[in-house]
Scaffold this active site. Structure first.
Site, PDB file in Angstrom:
ATOM      1  N   SER A 284      25.551 -61.535 -42.887  1.00  0.00           N
ATOM      2  CA  SER A 284      24.621 -60.543 -43.406  1.00  0.00           C
ATOM      3  C   SER A 284      24.980 -60.114 -44.828  1.00  0.00           C
ATOM      4  CB  SER A 284      24.581 -59.355 -42.442  1.00  0.00           C
ATOM      5  OG  SER A 284      23.575 -58.438 -42.780  1.00  0.00           O
ATOM      6  N   ASP A 295      25.464 -68.572 -56.530  1.00  0.00           N
ATOM      7  CA  ASP A 295      24.269 -69.049 -57.231  1.00  0.00           C
ATOM      8  C   ASP A 295      24.313 -68.799 -58.733  1.00  0.00           C
ATOM      9  OD1 ASP A 295      23.241 -69.991 -54.901  1.00  0.00           O
ATOM     10  OD2 ASP A 295      21.463 -68.711 -54.856  1.00  0.00           O
ATOM     11  N   LYS A 309      23.396 -65.063 -40.933  1.00  0.00           N
ATOM     12  CA  LYS A 309      22.539 -63.979 -40.464  1.00  0.00           C
ATOM     13  C   LYS A 309      21.740 -63.463 -41.657  1.00  0.00           C
ATOM     14  CE  LYS A 309      21.307 -59.744 -38.853  1.00  0.00           C
ATOM     15  NZ  LYS A 309      20.492 -58.760 -39.611  1.00  0.00           N
TER      16      LYS A 309
END
Length: 532
Positions: A284, A295, A309
């Protein structure tokens, strides 16, 4: 009950933007079924439980994370994330049906009245809690209570024959999300986050400020085992590391338009090498932070693929204090990867067995066992490195799970609480000597204290009294980790959690590799594919 059920239907209808003046045919069927059962069924029924079971049944057909919680479950879930609760301020362990105070919260109610580490609480408000096999939850209910209320506790203290009685005024007790923060070496700071709670942002920024004053140029963030928490807390952590206006994550769902969450310009650590440690239990909010850092090529991810998740739940409070947590959208990384791993609707059991399947397939122990189709390939946004979607965050440097030191003997020591109980007994007898010898100097303890053969023999004897039969071959195999855990538990009890992790990290492969990479500019830059 019918009125309550109708309110539920109305709430769900409003939230899903169906502002109809009359119930749909499906809603009519639900109301009629509940009415018929409660009024016509042959035996008495618990209408409240009937409605709760119906809600649970509906949610179970959706996804693994939509759920219903009773008022009690709602309160238990919220307390750790809200960052505090009202109580007496102790950390405790149960040792043979007796509550043993491991530590008091600094400045908390118990410390203020003179309760000490090593004390045993045997009664609360004249109700015995020692030797009666009372559940931990029942004990906590007696110790916790509204701020300002009072509670009487009876204490047994080593060296004093008669019980001591303390009257404690309950207060607000903080729940910290940072377990440890320290300088791993002269250039590298280390911060371990256990959850993303309401206080995480401030705790993290305070830790960064302190570590920068101590000379931090590089940063290791440990999210191993961190199951997540509040989205806002993840944003607070990530934006301390990213450039202004860079997307941290975005959410999107069938009835939820895309919403972007971006970093602000006031971050404390926008330069300097960063490594984030993750494993299969990082989920999460941990994956939001890790995905953003990866990224934007802001740092490296070290460890094993995270849980996966990436479903967003909206809390829907019910009039009685219960709550529905309904999935309304998905989390995506800045490059567009969905964090959520695949699942079959209505099959939560298989979904949560995924970690076991990863182990069985060798994915936790061998990087070559992990395969992604080309359709799941993405490129990072600065250096155009290849990263993968399909659920979870795949690390830039894989660390296999070390299973070589774990045996059935070691498992029994852990499962039966033997290590904890033994250390509590050991410290109880040697606290004065330990505190005098090390005088609150953690570094001296780390350098000088060793778990010797005498201590190990005492552990073996202690375990056999609890019917854990000694196995020499297995003991020798697990001896390094047993010694490590014993020393770490002693460090925790006479110092704090930071001391505990300073010991444990000496044997943590992910931590060791991260420290090696982050202090080797060539290796760090090569893994990040920094263009010169």
């Amino acid at each position: 009950m019918i009125k309550r059920f109708s309110l539920l239907i109305l709430a769900l209808s409003t939230i899903s933007c169906i502002g109809a003046q009359r119930q749909s045919e499906a809603n009519k069927k639900l109301s009629l079924a509940e009415f018929a059962i409660s009024n016509l069924y042959v035996d008495n029924v618990d209408e409240s439980k009937l409605v709760e079971d119906a809600i649970r049944g509906m949610l179970e057909k959706l996804d693994p994370h939509s759920s219903y919680m009773t008022p009690e479950e709602t309160k238990e879930m919220n307390e750790p994330l809200q960052g505090n609760f009202d109580g007496i301020g102790i950390q405790f362990n149960m040792v043979k049906d007796t509550l043993y105070v491991v530590q008091t919260v600094a400045g908390g109610p118990s410390e203020k009245v003179g309760i000490l580490a090593g004390d045993r609480i045997i009664a609360v408000n004249d109700t015995a809690i020692a030797g009666v096999k009372m559940k931990n939850t029942d004990i906590m209910k007696r110790l916790r209570g509204p701020r300002g209320s009072k509670v009487n506790v009876s204490i047994l203290r080593r060296g004093i024959n008669e019980p001591l009685t303390f009257r404690i005024t309950r207060g607000q007790i903080p729940i910290y999300s940072i377990d440890a923060s320290y300088m791993a070496n002269k250039n590298t700071g280390y911060v371990r986050l256990s959850r993303f709670s309401a206080s995480t942002g401030k705790e993290f920024s305070d830790a960064l400020k302190r570590l920068k004053k101590e000379g931090m140029k590089n940063l290791i963030i440990d999210l191993q085992g961190n199951g997540g928490g509040y989205l806002n807390a993840a944003i607070d952590v990530a934006q301390e590391l990213l450039a202004n206006d860079e997307i941290i994550t975005y959410t999107q769902g069938r009835r939820s338009p895309r919403t972007d969450y971006k970093a602000k310009s006031s971050g404390l650590f926008k330069d300097g090498n960063v490594i984030i440690l993750v494993d299969e239990s990082s989920a999460s909010a941990s994956e939001i932070v890790s995905g953003a850092i990866q990224d934007w090529d802001r740092g490296l991810i070290v460890g094993r693929r995270t849980f996966g998740k990436g479903l967003v739940q909206r809390p829907i409070p019910m009039p009685d204090g219960s709550m529905i947590r309904l999935t309304i959208s998905r989390y995506y990384t800045p490059s567009g990867r969905s964090i959520q791993k695949p699942y079959q609707k209505g099959d939560s059991e298989e979904y949560f067995k995924d970690i076991v399947e990863r182990y069985n397939k060798g994915e936790l122990t061998n990087a070559d066992s992990i395969h992604f189709p080309d359709s799941l390939k993405y490129k990072t946004l600065i250096n155009e490195r290849t990263v993968y979607g399909g659920g979870g965050i795949m690390p830039d440097y894989f660390i296999p799970l070390d299973t070589t030191r774990f045996t059935d003997y070691h498992r029994d020591l852990i499962a039966k609480g033997i290590l904890n109980q033994f250390i509590i007994s050991y410290i109880d007898k040697n606290r004065k000597e330990l505190t005098t010898t090390y005088k609150n100097n953690v570094t001296t303890f780390l350098d000088d204290f060793t778990v010797n053969d005498k201590l190990l023999k005492e552990l073996i004897s202690f375990a056999e009294k609890d019917k854990v039969k000694y196995n020499e071959e297995q003991f020798k195999k697990s001896e390094p980790i047993i010694k490590e855990q014993l020393k770490a538990l002693i460090a925790r009890d006479i110092f704090d959690m930071t001391a505990y992790y300073r010991v444990m990290n000496q044997f943590n492969d992910s931590y060791s590799k991260a420290l090696e990479i982050i202090n080797d500019p060539q290796k760090y830059n090569t893994l990040l594919k920094i263009k010169k």
